[in-house]
Scaffold this active site. Structure first.
Site, PDB file in Angstrom:
ATOM      1  N   GLN A 255      32.577  45.832  46.618  1.00 53.57           N
ATOM      2  CA  GLN A 255      32.798  45.507  45.191  1.00 53.57           C
ATOM      3  C   GLN A 255      32.523  46.552  44.196  1.00 53.57           C
ATOM      4  O   GLN A 255      32.941  46.899  43.328  1.00 53.57           O
ATOM      5  CB  GLN A 255      32.218  44.165  44.968  1.00 53.57           C
ATOM      6  N   HIS A 258      34.398  49.853  43.250  1.00 52.13           N
ATOM      7  CA  HIS A 258      35.375  49.482  42.285  1.00 52.13           C
ATOM      8  C   HIS A 258      35.506  50.165  40.890  1.00 52.13           C
ATOM      9  O   HIS A 258      36.109  50.817  40.416  1.00 52.13           O
ATOM     10  CB  HIS A 258      35.928  47.967  42.273  1.00 52.13           C
ATOM     11  N   GLU A 322      35.530  35.514  41.247  1.00 47.84           N
ATOM     12  CA  GLU A 322      37.016  36.053  41.734  1.00 47.84           C
ATOM     13  C   GLU A 322      37.037  35.738  43.301  1.00 47.84           C
ATOM     14  O   GLU A 322      37.541  35.400  43.767  1.00 47.84           O
ATOM     15  CB  GLU A 322      37.042  37.481  41.307  1.00 47.84           C
ATOM     16  N   HIS A 323      36.026  36.623  43.942  1.00 47.98           N
ATOM     17  CA  HIS A 323      35.776  36.636  45.380  1.00 47.98           C
ATOM     18  C   HIS A 323      34.536  35.942  45.596  1.00 47.98           C
ATOM     19  O   HIS A 323      33.318  36.055  45.183  1.00 47.98           O
ATOM     20  CB  HIS A 323      35.829  37.885  45.923  1.00 47.98           C
ATOM     21  N   ASP A 356      41.596  42.046  50.659  1.00 50.08           N
ATOM     22  CA  ASP A 356      42.115  42.901  49.576  1.00 50.08           C
ATOM     23  C   ASP A 356      43.242  43.439  50.416  1.00 50.08           C
ATOM     24  O   ASP A 356      44.423  43.973  49.620  1.00 50.08           O
ATOM     25  CB  ASP A 356      41.121  44.011  49.544  1.00 50.08           C
ATOM     26  N   HIS A 415      66.494   8.411  18.198  1.00 50.29           N
ATOM     27  CA  HIS A 415      65.882   8.397  19.877  1.00 50.29           C
ATOM     28  C   HIS A 415      66.444   6.978  20.209  1.00 50.29           C
ATOM     29  O   HIS A 415      66.723   6.755  21.455  1.00 50.29           O
ATOM     30  CB  HIS A 415      64.510   8.737  20.043  1.00 50.29           C
TER      31      HIS A 415
END
Lengths: 429, 429
Positions: A255, A258, A322-323, A356, A415
């Site tokens: 991670q 990145h 996220e992960h 991934d 209506h």
């Protein structure tokens, strides 16, 4: 990596707080780029590509010849790997197809839904050092499976005016209809508004830098949908003494490599586990080509020590990673009770990098706490569901009086009358 | 109502263009309101309610006593109607539950999804002349079915500091956890940021005026999700000579009575059909209490005459109507080929108002052309889906080399090593 033991509630809150990313400064710039693309079309794209990517391009659309060349340039081993990854992604996303049933809610009143592909979709693939052909697979495969009729991909050209062959290869393999040499906010503008050579799309997917993110945010208020709001990528790893510290350390480093803003959180059940991971991490980081990026991310990261099951769950759900890698003996027990996470990796062999690239799940996931209310990209992201209802004469008799009563109470008399005159016509028959 | 016969492509484009709603003027006002609510909490809500709703309230949370009084005030006939409508909405939304399957994408590689309710959700119900208790049903029922743990409803108080009893009754019936006396942008701010007495929610649903709409738009960039972007309500009716012109006319008027900005489009297969509808419409409109509102909407409306099947489909799909009523002999044939629409009403007895109240479908639908890429509210809107993967030792051996190859090609070496060191550990065993 900062280590915090048994944090109290306030400490935890502070530790899990995500860094604030100031975005307002670029709003004016991005708005201007979008406006110029909307007005200038292709020539505005060419101008911005010259200005921001430093390359003069004549044809913004990638030609068949360029794709053929790319296909030749991609090594066979990589083609084989892409083919296997593709099969897994297809299998899992195809399993997300839903069979909708027609329901008779009241005798004579039928309701159902139908999934319809979003006709035109756009995919953004960033440029830069790493060619993200895996993201092409993750977005184009479900788009194709959903049945989208036109898939347009934008990616910035390099200094030679080219897009990386692996990106072109993957796009062609899956069946992207049009590849455009355009990056940044100008690419998002082109997809949102259309130009002479780029069709306007209904929804835009894919990661990008802060200009791309801001442009995606702005165009959602102007009639184009996006996959989800963006933020820096992140991982939380839960580890106990059964976890191999080398595995945990390299998952954190995956991670961290990145970007310097990557978020990395370790939750360890005891101090020794955290110590061993940090030790391994300090060794392994030195062998990485992206050591300086990873070091910056790790410097901002934190390890939390807590041995209580309920605390671990609370930390996960509060952070909404996220992960989430759960490398513990009771991994399934934790996994089943997680409420907020994008994608979960269970057990010692489920490295994040497998998801991934190739397990079959999608890697476009909610970051920045958005896992509390957004799902990752899936087949669902490329369709919308139309609802249908059909009411028979008998159905009208059964449900009509209910509608009359409710419409009356909401003071919507037309209506009510829409039902009344239909009921009257049945009486006449 | 303007009648246009066999329009060419350019005319059609102009005719189907939606009116541009200028929103930028109120951005600063709404931002200021949101900021003050974020800083001031409950006292800011009380202050804005005093300023905008013209009423001084002490307790912004509706008490159990107020709800009990409301339950007594709602007539039995309306309670019965709500009960029947509720059953239909529950039946149809419960049918939207999906069973997810665990997929083995490669031997030893397992992927699956799990639907998890969004924990805290907010519902906004506008005030004004008509008490929209039907929208309470449409939003609270799927929230409850999905399993959301906290449902907070905001609605502005009237001049006596009260919320309409039918709204309180419906909220209590379905199981809304907290009802707040707050309206406008300040209510959206309270739900997005939380106050002393109002919990912060993850996603906000419901219609509202331009201030509410703008506030919802702004908070999506600050960590809260919304149901969908908003626009004026609209209907398109397709009619041939088998359609009763009185039914068609009252369906158009049902939409027109919502507001002067309501969009109404008739597509008739021949001139006579349109003429008869207009004639009936001019008679029926006079009997409506909201005649002045309806007249304004009808003045801006259009009837298109075209007899070709493919033209009809093109008009529907280009306009992407929120509501589509198909009152023709070949209604099913058209309905099956529609690509862009929110909700479709098939045949002579399927009045829009039946879907608005009681058929079972949701009435929170994409307007303004958004049906091209957004679905209406459904059970899906109240859950997010977490993906899972579990890789066994054998799975790692099978898929690991694919991940190594792809990570290498994307220059992400820690991603590669996360697999390599795991494969090495298996060899040692």
């Amino acid at each position: 990596m900062k280590i915090i033991e048994q944090p109290d509630d306030m400490t935890l809150k502070a530790v899990l707080k995500r860094p604030y990313v100031k975005k307002e400064l670029i709003t004016a710039d991005v708005s201007m780029i979008l406006k110029k693309v909307q007005e200038g079309g292709d020539s505005a794209i060419i101008e911005f590509t010259n200005k921001f990517d430093g390359v003069e391009i004549k044809d913004i659309i990638v030609t068949r010849q360029e794709i053929e060349t790319a296909i030749e340039e991609v090594p066979e081993a990589l083609k084989m790997a892409i083919s296997k990854s593709r099969r897994n992604i297809e299998k899992f996303h195809a399993s997300q197809r839903v069979i909708e049933h027609k329901i008779e809610t009241t005798p004579g009143v039928y309701c159902w839904r139908r999934s319809v592909p979003i006709e035109k979709v756009g995919i953004y693939i960033p440029g830069g050092s790493a060619p993200l052909f895996s993201t092409v697979l993750m977005l184009a495969i479900p788009a194709r499976l959903a049945g989208c009729s036109q898939i347009v991909l934008c990616s910035p050209p390099n200094q030679e005016g080219k897009i990386h062959p692996a990106i072109l290869y993957a796009a062609d393999l899956i069946g992207v209809d049009l590849v455009v040499k355009a990056g940044g906010a100008q690419a998002i503008g082109a997809l949102a508004f259309g130009t002479e050579s780029i069709p306007k799309v209904s929804k835009i997917f894919g990661p990008g830098n802060q200009y791309v993110t801001k442009a995606k945010e702005l165009i959602t208020t102007q009639g184009t949908a996006i996959d989800m709001p963006a933020g820096p990528s992140e991982v939380m790893v839960i580890a106990d003494k059964t976890a191999n510290p080398d595995f945990v350390a390299i998952d954190l480093l995956s991670q961290a490599e990145h970007g310097p803003d990557s978020q990395v959180v370790l939750v360890a059940t005891e101090r020794e586990v955290a110590n061993n991971v940090v030790k391994s991490l300090n060794t392994q980081i030195e062998a990485l080509p992206r050591v300086s990026i990873a070091t910056q991310a790790i410097d901002n990261s934190v390890a939390i020590i807590t041995d209580e099951f309920k605390n671990i769950l609370q930390i996960i759900n509060r952070y909404a990673p996220e992960h989430l890698i759960i490398n513990t003996e009771n991994a399934h027990k934790i996994a089943d009770q997680v409420v907020n996470a994008g994608s979960i990796f269970i057990g010692p062999y489920s490295a994040e990098s497998i998801g991934d690239y190739a397990s079959g799940t999608n890697h476009t996931l909610p970051t920045n706490g958005y896992a509390a209310m957004y799902s990752g990209v899936s087949l669902d992201s490329f369709v919308k569901k139309i609802t249908y209802q059909e009411v028979t004469a008998q159905g009208l008799k059964n449900i009509g009086p209910v509608v009359e009563e409710m419409a009356q109470a909401e003071s919507l008399m037309a209506h009510k009358r829409a039902v009344t005159i239909r009921l009257q016509s049945l009486k006449k028959e």
